[in-house]
Enzyme design. Structure first.
Site, PDB file in Angstrom:
ATOM      1  N   ARG A 130       0.588  -1.059  -0.038  1.00  0.00           N
ATOM      2  CA  ARG A 130       0.092  -0.202   0.109  1.00  0.00           C
ATOM      3  C   ARG A 130       0.902   1.191   0.341  1.00  0.00           C
ATOM      4  NH1 ARG A 130      -2.973  -4.113   1.150  1.00  0.00           N
ATOM      5  NH2 ARG A 130      -5.143  -3.814   1.525  1.00  0.00           N
TER       6      ARG A 130
ATOM      7  N   ARG B 292      -7.092 -17.439 -10.236  1.00  0.00           N
ATOM      8  CA  ARG B 292      -7.765 -16.951  -9.119  1.00  0.00           C
ATOM      9  C   ARG B 292      -8.516 -15.842 -10.367  1.00  0.00           C
ATOM     10  NH1 ARG B 292      -3.344 -14.965  -4.799  1.00  0.00           N
ATOM     11  NH2 ARG B 292      -5.405 -14.081  -3.589  1.00  0.00           N
TER      12      ARG B 292
ATOM     13  N   GLN C  89      -9.990  -7.573  -2.333  1.00  0.00           N
ATOM     14  CA  GLN C  89      -8.899  -5.998  -2.915  1.00  0.00           C
ATOM     15  C   GLN C  89      -9.491  -5.390  -4.005  1.00  0.00           C
ATOM     16  OE1 GLN C  89      -6.325  -9.563  -3.758  1.00  0.00           O
ATOM     17  NE2 GLN C  89      -4.993  -9.978  -2.145  1.00  0.00           N
TER      18      GLN C  89
ATOM     19  N   ASP D 119      -5.123 -14.241   7.217  1.00  0.00           N
ATOM     20  CA  ASP D 119      -4.107 -14.344   6.461  1.00  0.00           C
ATOM     21  C   ASP D 119      -3.080 -15.699   7.846  1.00  0.00           C
ATOM     22  OD1 ASP D 119      -4.280 -13.681   4.029  1.00  0.00           O
ATOM     23  OD2 ASP D 119      -3.464 -12.047   3.668  1.00  0.00           O
TER      24      ASP D 119
HETATM   25  O1  LIG Z   1      -5.858  -6.256   0.226  1.00  0.00           O
HETATM   26  C1  LIG Z   1      -4.405  -7.315   0.803  1.00  0.00           C
HETATM   27  O2  LIG Z   1      -3.262  -6.487   0.826  1.00  0.00           O
HETATM   28  C2  LIG Z   1      -5.038  -8.735   1.216  1.00  0.00           C
HETATM   29  C3  LIG Z   1      -5.975  -8.942   1.377  1.00  0.00           C
HETATM   30  C4  LIG Z   1      -6.483  -9.609   1.887  1.00  0.00           C
HETATM   31  O3  LIG Z   1      -7.598 -11.292   0.700  1.00  0.00           O
HETATM   32  P1  LIG Z   1      -8.883 -11.006   0.431  1.00  0.00           P
HETATM   33  O4  LIG Z   1      -9.391  -9.478   0.210  1.00  0.00           O
HETATM   34  O5  LIG Z   1      -8.771 -11.864  -0.554  1.00  0.00           O
HETATM   35  O6  LIG Z   1      -8.898 -11.894   1.498  1.00  0.00           O
HETATM   36  C5  LIG Z   1      -5.478 -10.998   2.163  1.00  0.00           C
HETATM   37  O7  LIG Z   1      -5.332 -12.271   2.023  1.00  0.00           O
HETATM   38  C6  LIG Z   1      -4.049 -10.821   1.101  1.00  0.00           C
HETATM   39  O8  LIG Z   1      -3.479 -11.884   1.472  1.00  0.00           O
HETATM   40  C7  LIG Z   1      -4.047  -9.242   0.932  1.00  0.00           C
HETATM   41  C1  LIG Z   2      -3.648 -14.412   0.322  1.00  0.00           C
HETATM   42  C2  LIG Z   2      -2.619 -13.618  -0.033  1.00  0.00           C
HETATM   43  O1  LIG Z   2      -1.645 -12.944  -1.253  1.00  0.00           O
HETATM   44  P1  LIG Z   2      -2.010 -12.436  -1.928  1.00  0.00           P
HETATM   45  O2  LIG Z   2      -3.397 -12.522  -2.393  1.00  0.00           O
HETATM   46  O3  LIG Z   2      -1.781 -10.397  -1.924  1.00  0.00           O
HETATM   47  O4  LIG Z   2      -1.848 -13.192  -3.103  1.00  0.00           O
HETATM   48  C3  LIG Z   2      -1.195 -13.767   1.503  1.00  0.00           C
HETATM   49  O5  LIG Z   2      -0.490 -13.783   2.030  1.00  0.00           O
HETATM   50  O6  LIG Z   2      -1.666 -15.085   2.067  1.00  0.00           O
END
Ligand SMILES: O=C(O)C1=C[C@@H](OP(=O)(O)O)[C@@H](O)[C@H](O)C1
Ligand SMILES: C=C(OP(=O)(O)O)C(=O)O
Length: 430
Positions: A26, A120, A166, A309
């Site tokens: 970020r 994904r 995300q 996570d």
């Molecule tokens: O916004 C982010 O930086 C993240 C959001 C999470 O994903 P999800 O929103 O898909 O659960 C997390 O699992 C990932 O490691 C990082």
């Molecule tokens: C899900 C993860 O990361 P990303 O979604 O950013 O690939 C993670 O770090 O466990």
């Protein structure tokens, strides 16, 4: 690289937590979106944070770096006209930059991890970008993806939060730069809601105004804003440290992990509370978690979405608890680097764990006497599977061989060094 994890009854020592992945991605991004020069102190060094570094440089940010910091002169609202970006296996980096790519004429995100990030889904973000007049070419919502942007429109934008937060974070980074105001409505549900809190915190630090409803389902984002150049300091990372703490919890231990702020907005901070609920002797003071484990754990019930996570590490601890644990509301673990329910449980069962899956739940019948082990583990390209199986391997009777364990570097390249420093019996096999 493979690793052999041998039975390790005791862990002792202290380490400093790695730097937060989510804050590093970020801060690098908001620094790139500012026109002046920003500094990011103690950035994470991992494949995912390197992916963000590489891509913002490709988009025109100028980076200089030493041991402790990165100094970044941003491109503001005018990224360079780049043709191709490679985010490696970094989901958050891909989603955030898909939104920013809407400011470019045409960018293609290549597919370098077809068996992980390549599987994904990104449909919900693609759909939201479509509402903003951005044309997106894709393969059934998956990579490779080409974004044809230019001047994206604000106004009313609807995005589903049912699969990943995300997509929403991506829109929150883009919309302040648009000419028009935007109103973002989150549809269905919002998974990983706490992570959106980290996005809002960073936006505010960068001088951006966002009006968010208290449930994070509605946002009003004034257009015409500029990211300010600032100095940011990255805090320690709870998701990666969760595996170290789980390792200390399942062994006879005297382990300190420093640089874990009590007041953090990282949801995975909950690992400390969960281990406490499991009766693990620990204290958390002045940014240090101190575990004096005795290997005995009580089972636990936990809403895993609050700490997405860290769930795999908590499950690894629960494998040795005296009773049945349940981690619920975790369906979106299925859409990460691998299917973190089916694939992970498959590997745990191979090691001898008694685990069951539901669509959105992991159930663990603890085996305090330890597991049999003596098998090869498939990493499924997933750093968190690798770390969790390392924890499990400490309490197997026979060694676990974790294949392709180098993928741990996605978030935590120094993980095995840290574990070995604490006394874990781990051998690398190149
Ligand atoms: O916004 C982010 O930086 C993240 C959001 C999470 O994903 P999800 O929103 O898909 O659960 C997390 O699992 C990932 O490691 C990082
Ligand atoms: C899900 C993860 O990361 P990303 O979604 O950013 O690939 C993670 O770090 O466990």
């Amino acid at each position: 690289m493979d690793v052999i994890v041998r039975p390790t009854p005791e862990l002792n020592g202290e380490i400093g937590a790695l730097s937060s992945k989510n804050y590093t991605t970020r801060y690098l991004l908001v620094a790139a979106l500012a026109e002046g020069t920003s500094t990011v102190n103690y950035p994470a060094h991992s494949e995912d944070s390197d992916a963000m570094r590489r891509c913002i440089a490709d988009l025109g940010a100028v980076l200089t770096e030493d041991e402790e910091k990165i100094v970044i002169t941003g491109f503001g609202r005018r990224p360079k006209d780049v043709k191709e970006l490679n985010v490696g296996n970094a989901g958050a980096v891909l989603r955030f930059l898909m939104a920013i790519a809407a400011l470019c004429p045409e960018v293609t995100f290549v597919n370098t991890y077809p068996d992980s990030l390549g599987k994904r889904p990104h449909d919900d973000l693609i759909n939201a970008l479509g509402q903003m007049g951005v044309e997106v070419e894709h393969r059934e919502g998956r990579l490779p993806i080409t974004i044809r942007g230019g001047v994206p429109k604000g106004g009313k934008i609807r995005v589903s939060g049912a699969v990943s937060s995300q997509y929403l974070s991506a829109l929150l980074f883009l919309t302040p730069l648009l000419e028009e105001d935007s109103e973002i409505e989150v549809l269905d549900d919002l998974k990983s809601k706490v992570v959106v809190g980290q996005t809002l915190e960073v936006l505010e630090q960068a001088g951006i105004v966002v009006h968010a409803s208290s449930d994070y389902m509605h946002f009003r984002v004034p257009g015409g804003q500029s990211y300010q150049a600032k100095t940011y300091t990255v805090q320690g990372d709870y998701p990666g440290s969760a595996a170290i703490l789980a390792a200390a919890a399942v062994t006879k231990s005297n382990v300190k992990v420093h640089r874990l702020a009590e007041q953090s907005k990282q949801g995975e901070r909950a690992v400390v509370d969960v281990l406490q609920m499991m009766d693990v002797p620990l204290t958390h003071q002045d940014g240090t978690v101190h575990i004096q484990g005795n290997g005995r754990l009580r089972p636990v019930e936990f809403d895993g979405d609050a700490a997405t996570d860290a769930v795999l590490a908590m499950v690894a601890a629960a494998v040795f608890a005296e009773g049945t644990s349940r981690f619920y509301n975790v369906e979106n673990l299925r859409y990460k680097e691998c299917d973190r329910i089916t694939d992970y449980l498959h590997e745990l069962k191979k090691a001898g764990a008694d685990v069951e899956e539901r669509q959105a739940e992991i159930i663990v019948h603890g085996r305090p006497s330890g597991l049999e082990g003596g098998v090869e583990i498939n990493a499924h390209y997933d750093h968190r599977v690798i770390m969790a199986l390392t924890v499990v391997g400490l309490r197997c009777k026979k060694p676990l061989v974790i294949k392709d364990a180098h993928h741990v570097a996605k978030s935590y390249p120094q993980f095995f060094d840290h574990m070995i420093t604490l006394g874990a019996s781990i051998e690398r096999v190149e």
